[in-house]
Scaffold this active site. Structure first.
Site, PDB file in Angstrom:
ATOM      1  N   GLU A 138      -0.241   0.393  -4.879  1.00 27.07           N
ATOM      2  CA  GLU A 138      -0.833  -0.938  -5.036  1.00 27.07           C
ATOM      3  C   GLU A 138      -0.600  -1.738  -3.749  1.00 27.07           C
ATOM      4  O   GLU A 138       0.288  -1.423  -2.960  1.00 27.07           O
ATOM      5  CB  GLU A 138      -0.185  -1.584  -6.282  1.00 27.07           C
ATOM      6  CG  GLU A 138      -0.697  -2.945  -6.662  1.00 27.07           C
ATOM      7  CD  GLU A 138       0.081  -4.064  -6.005  1.00 27.07           C
ATOM      8  OE1 GLU A 138      -0.510  -5.127  -5.764  1.00 27.07           O
ATOM      9  OE2 GLU A 138       1.282  -3.876  -5.713  1.00 27.07           O
TER      10      GLU A 138
ATOM     11  N   THR B  35       0.792  -4.417  -2.558  1.00 25.68           N
ATOM     12  CA  THR B  35       2.060  -4.938  -2.038  1.00 25.68           C
ATOM     13  C   THR B  35       3.078  -3.825  -1.795  1.00 25.68           C
ATOM     14  O   THR B  35       4.105  -4.054  -1.161  1.00 25.68           O
ATOM     15  CB  THR B  35       2.708  -5.928  -3.034  1.00 25.68           C
ATOM     16  OG1 THR B  35       3.068  -5.219  -4.222  1.00 25.68           O
ATOM     17  CG2 THR B  35       1.767  -7.069  -3.374  1.00 25.68           C
ATOM     18  N   LYS B  36       2.830  -2.638  -2.322  1.00 24.81           N
ATOM     19  CA  LYS B  36       3.834  -1.573  -2.260  1.00 24.81           C
ATOM     20  C   LYS B  36       3.981  -1.004  -0.841  1.00 24.81           C
ATOM     21  O   LYS B  36       3.129  -1.229   0.012  1.00 24.81           O
ATOM     22  CB  LYS B  36       3.487  -0.472  -3.266  1.00 24.81           C
ATOM     23  CG  LYS B  36       3.497  -0.967  -4.732  1.00 24.81           C
ATOM     24  CD  LYS B  36       4.892  -1.208  -5.284  1.00 24.81           C
ATOM     25  CE  LYS B  36       4.978  -2.156  -6.466  1.00 24.81           C
ATOM     26  NZ  LYS B  36       4.391  -1.733  -7.708  1.00 24.81           N
ATOM     27  N   ASN B  37       5.052  -0.259  -0.620  1.00 23.79           N
ATOM     28  CA  ASN B  37       5.398   0.136   0.749  1.00 23.79           C
ATOM     29  C   ASN B  37       4.466   1.176   1.364  1.00 23.79           C
ATOM     30  O   ASN B  37       4.480   1.384   2.564  1.00 23.79           O
ATOM     31  CB  ASN B  37       6.841   0.639   0.808  1.00 23.79           C
ATOM     32  CG  ASN B  37       7.840  -0.462   0.515  1.00 23.79           C
ATOM     33  OD1 ASN B  37       7.469  -1.508  -0.027  1.00 23.79           O
ATOM     34  ND2 ASN B  37       9.085  -0.248   0.878  1.00 23.79           N
TER      35      ASN B  37
END
Ligand SMILES: *Cc1c(COP(=O)(O)O)cnc(C)c1O
Length: 404
Positions: A202, A204-206
Site C-alpha cells: 500500500e 504508505t508502506k516501505n
C-alpha cells in the site's frame, strides 16, 4: 532555549523531509513497458493468450522467493487480501479461534471474521508494542487454530518464543508483516519464519506500488490453496473457467507488479538509511523526560522502521496533553500522529460484536493507544540535519511546556 513555533518561535524544520513514495525514470520505463506490451494482468494463466510478453507478476514472485528465502510466493491486490487468503488457506472456518494482537490495523482481525472464525485478542508488550507471548496461555482454548503475529512499526515480534509456543500447542502461525518488509529476526527474514507471511504494498508502506500484497510460504498445500483463492477459486491446474472453491479476484495487475519489482531494488538501501537515522533519533531523544522510547529487542537484526514510535507520558507533564504535543510538533514542521484510535476490539465493528470485555484484559494495548506517537517512515529517509531538527522541536516543546 528557543521558543516553540506555537509560542511564536521559528520552525525547527528548515527544509522539507524527503517525500514518499519516491520514483525515478526507471519506474516510468517499466510502467510504459507494461502499457505497450498489452499484457496488463495475470490473464495468461493456463494457456490463455499472453501476447508473449514477460510477466512482472512472475518476476516479483521469483524475486520475493529469493529475497525472503521462501519456496513459494504469491502476489495479490493488497495486504488485506493477503491476510484474507492466508487465513482461509490454513482452513479457518466457522467457530475456529485465531489469536491476534489487540494493537494493529483492523485487517489483522477482520481476516478471521471473513473466514467465519473468531478473533481472540491478546495484549501487547508495553515496551516493544508487539504481541506478548508470555500471556498467550490465557487465550488458548480447544478451539484455537492459529496465531497471527504482527511486526508492528517494522520491528519483528518475538518469533523465537512465539514459534516454540505455537509448535508446542500445535498452532499455525501467520505473520502479518505488512509494516515490516525487509525486517529480520535473528538474521531470518520476517514473513518466512511462520507458516505464511503477508506483506502490504500500500502507498504508505516501505515497499509500494500504490496497492498490492505479497505472500510467502514454504508449504506447498497452502500455496496451491492461496493461488486458487486469489484466482476466483479456479482449480490449481485446471482451465480458466473451472472453479473448485469459493474464492475472490485478489489479483495484482502487471502495472503494480512492475512498479513493485522495480522499487524493490531500493529497499535495502532505504532500510539502512532509516535504521541509521532511527538510531540517532533514539539516542538524542533518550535524554528527554515526558516521552518514552520504544525498546528494540536485541534479537532484532533488522528493524524496517515503517514508523518511528514513542509515547507521551501524561504523568510527566502538567496541563499539557498528547493532542497539544502533536499540534505543537506539527507546527514545527514535523509530521506526527497519534496512530490507531482504538485497540482493534474497540472499533464500532467489534463493539457491535460484543468485544468490549477485552478492554479489561488488554491493559497495555489500552495504554499504548492513549499514549502512542507515530512519526511516518519518510522522516527517517533524510539526513542528519533532519533528525537533529526533529530532536530540537521535541526538546523545545518539552522545555517550554514542562510547567510544574
Ligand atoms: C497496512 C496493513 C495491513 C493491510 O494492508 P493493505 O495493503 O492496506 O490492505 C494489514 N496489517 C497491518 C499491520 C498493516 O499495517
Amino acid at each position: 532555549m528557543e521558543k516553540p513555533t506555537i509560542l511564536g518561535g521559528l520552525k525547527s524544520k528548515t527544509k522539507p523531509f524527503p517525500t514518499w513514495p519516491q520514483w525515478d525514470k526507471s519506474d516510468e520505463k517499466v510502467l510504459l513497458e507494461v502499457l505497450h506490451s498489452g499484457k496488463w494482468s495475470r490473464r495468461d494463466v493456463n494457456n490463455v493468450a499472453s501476447h508473449g510478453a514477460k510477466s512482472y507478476i512472475n518476476m516479483l514472485e521469483e524475486e520475493s522467493k529469493t529475497r525472503f528465502n521462501s519456496k513459494y510466493s504469491l502476489t495479490v491486490s493488497s495486504g488485506t487480501a493477503a491476510l484474507d487468503i492466508a487465513v482461509k488457506a490454513i482452513g479457518i472456518s466457522s467457530g475456529d479461534e485465531v489469536i491476534v494482537p489487540a494493537y494493529s490495523f483492523i485487517a489483522t482481525a477482520t481476516c478471521v471474521l471473513h473466514a467465519g472464525g473468531i478473533p481472540v485478542f491478546a495484549d501487547i508488550d508495553e515496551d516493544t508494542w508487539n504481541i506478548d507471548v508470555s500471556k498467550l496461555d490465557k487465550h488458548v482454548s480447544p478451539k484455537t487454530k492459529a496465531i497471527i503475529a504482527v511486526h508492528f512499526a517494522g520491528q519483528p515480534a518475538d518469533m523465537s518464543d512465539l514459534m516454540s509456543y505455537a509448535r508446542k500447542k500445535g498452532l499455525i502461525v501467520i505473520e502479518d508483516a505488512a509494516q515490516a518488509i525487509g525486517a529480520k529476526w535473528q538474521d531470518t527474514n520476517v514473513g518466512s519464519i511462520g507458516d505464511i507471511g503477508c506483506f502490504s504494498l500500500e502507498m504508505t508502506k516501505n515497499l509500494t506500488c500504490g496497492e498490492g500484497g505479497i505472500i510467502v510460504t514454504n508449504n506447498e498445500d497452502f500455496y496451491k490453496k492461496m493461488y486458487s483463492l486469489h484466482l476466483t477459486g479456479r482449480s490449481f491446474s485446471g482451465s480458466w473457467y473451472e472453479h473448485e472453491e469459493l474464492g475472490w479476484n485478489y489479483r495484482i495487475t502487471e502495472f503494480q507488479a512492475a512498479l513493485a519489482y522495480n522499487q524493490m531494488k531500493n529497499l535495502d538501501n532505504q532500510i539502512s538509511i532509516r535504521e541509521k537515522n532511527a538510531a540517532k533519533l533514539n539516542d538524542l531523544l533518550s535524554s528527554l523526560t515526558g516521552i518514552r522510547l520504544t525498546s528494540l529487542d536485541p534479537r532484532v537484526t533488522t528493524h524496517a522502521y515503517h514508523l518511528f514510535t514513542f509515547r507521551f507520558i501524561p504523568e510527566e507533564w502538567t496541563r499539557f496533553s498528547r493532542k497539544r504535543f502533536i499540534l505543537a510538533l506539527n507546527a514545527e514542521g514535523i509530521p506526527c500522529y497519534e496512530g490507531y484510535s482504538y485497540p482493534i476490539y474497540k472499533n464500532p465493528l467489534f463493539l457491535s460484536l460484543g468485544y468490549e470485555k477485552y478492554s479489561l484484559i488488554c491493559n497495555n494495548a489500552e495504554k499504548i493507544t492513549k499514549q502512542s506517537l507515530w512519526l511516518p517512515q519518510n522522516v527517517l529517509l533524510g539526513d542528519e540535519q533532519d533528525i537533529e531538527e526533529i530532536f530540537k522541536a521535541i526538546e523545545k516543546i518539552r522545555y517550554h511546556f514542562n510547567i510544574k
